[in-house]
Design a protein around this motif. Structure first.
Motif, short mmCIF file in Angstrom:
data_model
loop_
_atom_site.label_atom_id
_atom_site.label_comp_id
_atom_site.label_asym_id
_atom_site.label_seq_id
_atom_site.Cartn_x
_atom_site.Cartn_y
_atom_site.Cartn_z
N LYS A 89 0.82 -1.21 0.00
CA LYS A 89 0.00 0.00 0.00
C LYS A 89 0.85 1.25 0.00
O LYS A 89 0.35 2.35 -0.17
CB LYS A 89 -0.94 0.01 1.21
CG LYS A 89 -0.22 0.24 2.54
CD LYS A 89 -1.18 0.37 3.69
CE LYS A 89 -1.97 1.67 3.59
NZ LYS A 89 -1.10 2.84 3.88
N ASP A 90 2.16 1.12 0.24
CA ASP A 90 3.09 2.24 0.16
C ASP A 90 4.46 1.66 -0.17
O ASP A 90 4.62 0.45 -0.28
CB ASP A 90 3.11 3.04 1.46
CG ASP A 90 3.43 2.19 2.67
OD1 ASP A 90 4.22 1.23 2.53
OD2 ASP A 90 2.89 2.46 3.76
N ASN A 91 5.43 2.53 -0.34
CA ASN A 91 6.75 2.04 -0.74
C ASN A 91 7.49 1.33 0.39
O ASN A 91 8.44 0.59 0.13
CB ASN A 91 7.59 3.20 -1.28
CG ASN A 91 7.24 3.49 -2.73
OD1 ASN A 91 6.71 2.64 -3.44
ND2 ASN A 91 7.52 4.71 -3.18
N ASP A 92 7.08 1.55 1.64
CA ASP A 92 7.68 0.79 2.74
C ASP A 92 7.31 -0.68 2.63
O ASP A 92 8.17 -1.57 2.69
CB ASP A 92 7.22 1.35 4.09
CG ASP A 92 7.71 2.75 4.33
OD1 ASP A 92 8.88 3.03 4.02
OD2 ASP A 92 6.92 3.58 4.85
N SER A 93 6.04 -0.93 2.48
CA SER A 93 5.60 -2.32 2.36
C SER A 93 6.07 -2.93 1.05
O SER A 93 6.39 -4.13 0.99
CB SER A 93 4.07 -2.40 2.46
OG SER A 93 3.46 -1.50 1.56
N LEU A 94 6.14 -2.12 -0.02
CA LEU A 94 6.65 -2.62 -1.30
C LEU A 94 8.11 -3.06 -1.15
O LEU A 94 8.50 -4.14 -1.62
CB LEU A 94 6.54 -1.54 -2.37
CG LEU A 94 7.25 -1.83 -3.70
CD1 LEU A 94 6.70 -3.09 -4.35
CD2 LEU A 94 7.14 -0.63 -4.65
N ALA A 95 8.92 -2.23 -0.49
CA ALA A 95 10.33 -2.55 -0.32
C ALA A 95 10.50 -3.82 0.51
O ALA A 95 11.33 -4.68 0.19
CB ALA A 95 11.05 -1.39 0.35
N ALA A 96 9.71 -3.95 1.58
CA ALA A 96 9.80 -5.15 2.42
C ALA A 96 9.38 -6.38 1.64
O ALA A 96 10.01 -7.45 1.72
CB ALA A 96 8.91 -4.97 3.66
N ARG A 97 8.30 -6.24 0.87
CA ARG A 97 7.78 -7.36 0.08
C ARG A 97 8.81 -7.82 -0.95
O ARG A 97 9.11 -9.02 -1.09
CB ARG A 97 6.48 -6.94 -0.60
CG ARG A 97 5.78 -8.04 -1.36
CD ARG A 97 5.31 -9.13 -0.41
NE ARG A 97 4.71 -10.21 -1.14
CZ ARG A 97 3.41 -10.31 -1.40
NH1 ARG A 97 2.59 -9.36 -0.99
NH2 ARG A 97 2.92 -11.33 -2.05
N LEU A 98 9.41 -6.86 -1.66
CA LEU A 98 10.40 -7.19 -2.67
C LEU A 98 11.64 -7.81 -2.04
O LEU A 98 12.24 -8.74 -2.59
CB LEU A 98 10.79 -5.93 -3.44
CG LEU A 98 9.89 -5.55 -4.62
CD1 LEU A 98 10.25 -4.19 -5.14
CD2 LEU A 98 10.00 -6.59 -5.72
N ALA A 99 12.05 -7.26 -0.89
CA ALA A 99 13.24 -7.77 -0.22
C ALA A 99 13.09 -9.24 0.11
O ALA A 99 14.02 -10.04 -0.07
CB ALA A 99 13.52 -6.95 1.04
#
Length: 758
Positions: free
Chosen positions: A205-215
């Motif tokens: 839902k934001d770039n924080d969660s996107l970064a964690a998900r991708l990591a």
């Protein structure tokens, strides 16, 4: 399979087994695959309209540097909305100005109103420009970048997830930096934070969660989240008691109060922490740090990868003991309790420690033997350092004698009145000695340093943090245990702390809120590194011990060889050992000169010739590479001078202001040397090796200082004290001393209290 909003989706790649995150910062240098998340506050300018180009260029430079080291870098970036907003505002202003010009015949912009711009439209207008900017910047480092736009739905569909995973792996294989962003042109409006309840469920839902998900999807070793705050605080940043959390562990969020989110962007710190914990659970290490601070943004990413103490590090492994910050606070509190003791009580603690050094001799020597065996088996230490590492019965006995000296001389160190002034009637001022606060002493290969420094800190009422070299770990451990046993005599065990965590020296030097003075004990390189790394904390010490002995024409034959032999050969690794021997020109080719050379050869001292000395010889020893050399071994330089004045000039040019000696029977020449050489210690007809706290009668020393402020030379108890002013009055106010006031200043010197000289 996990669920969010009743929609099932797989939160980990099918082939992914739970990895293990790094337990310590020092391991981050081994990170191969790294995701850098750039928050909106990092990428955008303060006016939220346009990009912070200088900051962005610096980040690209750091990412490129790491990529060229062979790492696999990925960027999750914000900024498209801000960049698009800048472009759209410009277009609107231009459009409005044209219309106004057509209607009114003049360009009147003052009444223009810019409508509220919809975020999705801004993102659509800004994405291409943002990517073009990244491409242009990475091209400067011969690196190719590729853009990937994703939405939450891309992670719900297994086939899309596989495609995304494959695309990213292929880009990394081709040494391309993927730049990933949520496709803000098509995302739904922001929703409440319901999808981040706990760490077992996460949605983009934001770039924080996107970064964690991708990591986690990409089995990344490290996720770096850059925002506009230094990291995670135990209370909202800016509040009076807010402290930066160095290491955050799962389960600690209950002790943290979250503030508001940053000035721009979708996620606040709470969202970052939840995303970080989710990534940590998936096997990815996380650091949250400040990417906007002008003093650190230019190297924040590389500093994190090098393991430096930057931001908040998320770890699943809690250390067995306290953190170094907690140790600093314990030393501060323990030091204050120590200073509040009676002088006799502090002396009792030191006497007890002296007794323990002899009573527990066997245990100490056994621990030291382990250190010596490990150092020899690894071939890690040169012979001079092995000598420093070694303890013996005679060394321990000398230590105990020195400690008893300190105890006997420390009776009136703290709280001694050094000045009394009567300011006015019933208004008396005193200047008294007080401890400096918390000392950090960093020492290499010298376990005997620990009880010496501890005794001086106890006598002066200072808290103490000790950081010893790992080569002396066993010796330091038992000596610290004995020190704390002695401190327990009066309930101040915490006053002396031994730092056993994996703290880098550079990180310790940044703890300016916990440490008041740093004292390095070790090689000149160690001292220089600490002086360079210390941020806002004074450093007391010397970086080099380039000590000179000048042999004058009127030198005594009997004294010369004895003093030179003792200065160079008694302990060549010491910082107060002779390094350069200055010979008066008239002594060349004399029996005295031959005696000096013969003695040095017998003692197996390697001689290096200075330029002038070499010019006098047909076959000279190897010419010295630098006249400013500390050998620390059985080596020395010989140089020729024409006079005592030239000797003084040579010492000022090439010396380190440590210890310098003249050998002469001419009192006038000696006094000229003593008065004109600007070093911490200047001797006449005595070995350089007397430059020592124990030999000076100080009991011991924390080091030798060549600085010109506060303490200079061997530093004992007096050098670990400062002063404060005590003013005792009776309803006094400054207005009473005005021109028409009722009181007058007296400023009378009062006699000092009788000192205890026992």
């Amino acid at each position: 399979v996990r669920c969010w909003s009743n929609i099932p989706f797989i939160t980990m790649p099918l082939s992914r087994a739970h990895g293990k995150s790094f337990a310590h910062r020092s391991e981050l240098k081994h990170a191969k695959r790294i995701v850098v998340k750039l928050g909106s506050a990092v990428v955008t300018r303060g006016d939220e309209c346009g990009l912070a180009l200088g900051r962005l260029a610096s980040i690209v430079e750091q990412v490129s540097m790491l990529q060229n080291q062979g790492r696999e870098m990925m960027i999750v970036t914000s900024g498209a909305v801000a960049f698009g907003k800048q472009r759209l505002r410009h277009e609107i202003l231009l459009s409005q100005s044209v219309r106004q010009a057509l209607h009114s015949g003049q360009n009147q912009l003052k009444d223009m109103a810019i409508p509220v711009l919809e975020a999705r439209a801004c993102a659509a207008a800004g994405q291409s420009g943002l990517m073009a900017l990244y491409e242009a910047m990475f091209t400067q480092y011969s690196i190719c970048a590729a853009q990937i736009l994703v939405t939450n739905l891309d992670f719900h569909d297994e086939q899309k997830r596989r495609n995304l995973n494959g695309t990213l792996h292929e880009l990394l294989r081709m040494n391309i930096v993927p730049i990933i962003n949520t496709n803000d042109a098509v995302v739904p409006p922001p929703e409440p934070n319901s999808d981040l309840q706990g760490v077992n469920v996460i949605s983009v839902k934001d770039n924080d969660s996107l970064a964690a998900r991708l990591a986690v999807e990409m089995k990344t070793d490290l996720l770096i989240v850059l925002s506009d705050v230094e990291g995670l605080f135990d209370s909202p940043p800016g509040s009076d008691d807010a402290k930066l959390i160095d290491i955050f562990y799962p389960g600690d969020q209950q002790s943290v109060t979250f503030g508001t989110k940053s000035r721009v962007g979708m996620g606040g710190m709470e969202a970052k922490v939840k995303a970080a914990l989710w990534a940590l659970q998936g096997g990815t290490s996380v650091v949250i740090a400040n990417g906007t601070h002008p003093k650190i943004s230019g190297h924040v990413i590389t500093d994190i990868v090098e393991g430096k103490k930057v931001g908040t590090f998320f770890s699943e492994v809690k250390p067995a003991g306290p953190t170094v910050e907690q140790q600093g606070e314990m030393a501060r509190a323990g030091g204050r309790a120590l200073a509040a003791l009676q002088p006799e009580q502090r002396a009792e603690i030191i006497y007890r420690l002296a007794d323990l050094l002899t009573d527990q001799r066997e245990e100490i020597l056994l621990a030291n033997k382990k250190d010596l065996e490990e150092a020899e088996s690894k071939g890690r230490l040169a012979l001079p350092l092995l000598k420093r590492l070694s303890l013996s019965t005679s060394k321990l006995n000398s230590l105990a004698i020195g400690l008893r000296q300190i105890a006997a001389s420390s009776q009136d160190s703290v709280g001694r009145v050094i000045r009394r002034t009567r300011i006015a009637k019933d208004l008396d001022l005193e200047q008294v000695t007080v401890p400096i606060g918390v000392l950090l002493v960093i020492f290499e290969s010298r376990p005997d340093c620990l009880p010496q420094v501890s005794a001086l800190a106890i006598a002066s009422g200072n808290g103490l943090l000790l950081k010893g070299g790992k080569e002396a770990a066993h010796s330091n451990q038992i000596l610290h245990h004995l020190t704390q046993e002695a401190l327990s005599l009066h309930g101040v065990k915490d006053a002396v702390q031994l730092v056993n965590t994996r703290e880098e020296v550079e990180d310790l030097c940044r703890l300016d809120k916990l440490i008041d003075l740093i004292i390095p004990r070790g090689s000149s390189q160690l001292v220089r590194n600490i002086q360079k790394a210390a941020k806002g904390i004074p450093v007391m010490g010397h970086s080099e011990g380039i000590c000179h002995v000048y042999v004058d024409t009127d030198a005594s034959v009997e004294k010369v060889t004895r003093i030179i032999r003792d200065s160079k050969c008694e302990y060549p690794a010491a910082c107060n050992a002779l390094e350069t021997l200055l010979i008066h020109r008239d002594l060349l080719r004399t029996p005295l000169f031959d005696q000096i050379i013969d003695m040095l050869r017998v003692e197996q001292v390697k001689i290096h010739a200075g330029p002038k000395f070499a010019s006098y010889l047909t076959f000279s020893p190897s010419e010295v590479k630098s006249l400013r050399t500390e050998y620390g071994d059985l080596e020395c330089c010989i140089e020729v001078v024409d006079s005592v004045q030239e000797a003084v000039e040579h010492i000022h040019k090439y010396g380190s202001s440590h210890t310098d000696v003249i050998i002469t029977e001419n009192e006038k020449t000696a006094e000229f040397f003593l008065q004109h050489v600007d070093s911490a210690c200047v001797f006449w007809n005595a070995s350089t090796r007397f430059s020592d706290g124990y030999r000076f009668g100080l009991g011991a020393e924390v080091g030798i200082s060549t600085s010109r402020i506060h303490a200079r030379g061997p530093v004992g108890i007096e050098g670990l004290l400062t002063t404060k002013w005590l003013l005792r009055g009776d309803n006094h106010v400054v207005s009473d001393f005005s021109e028409h006031g009722s009181m007058k200043y007296l400023h009378e010197s009062l006699p000092l209290p009788q000192r205890n000289t026992n």
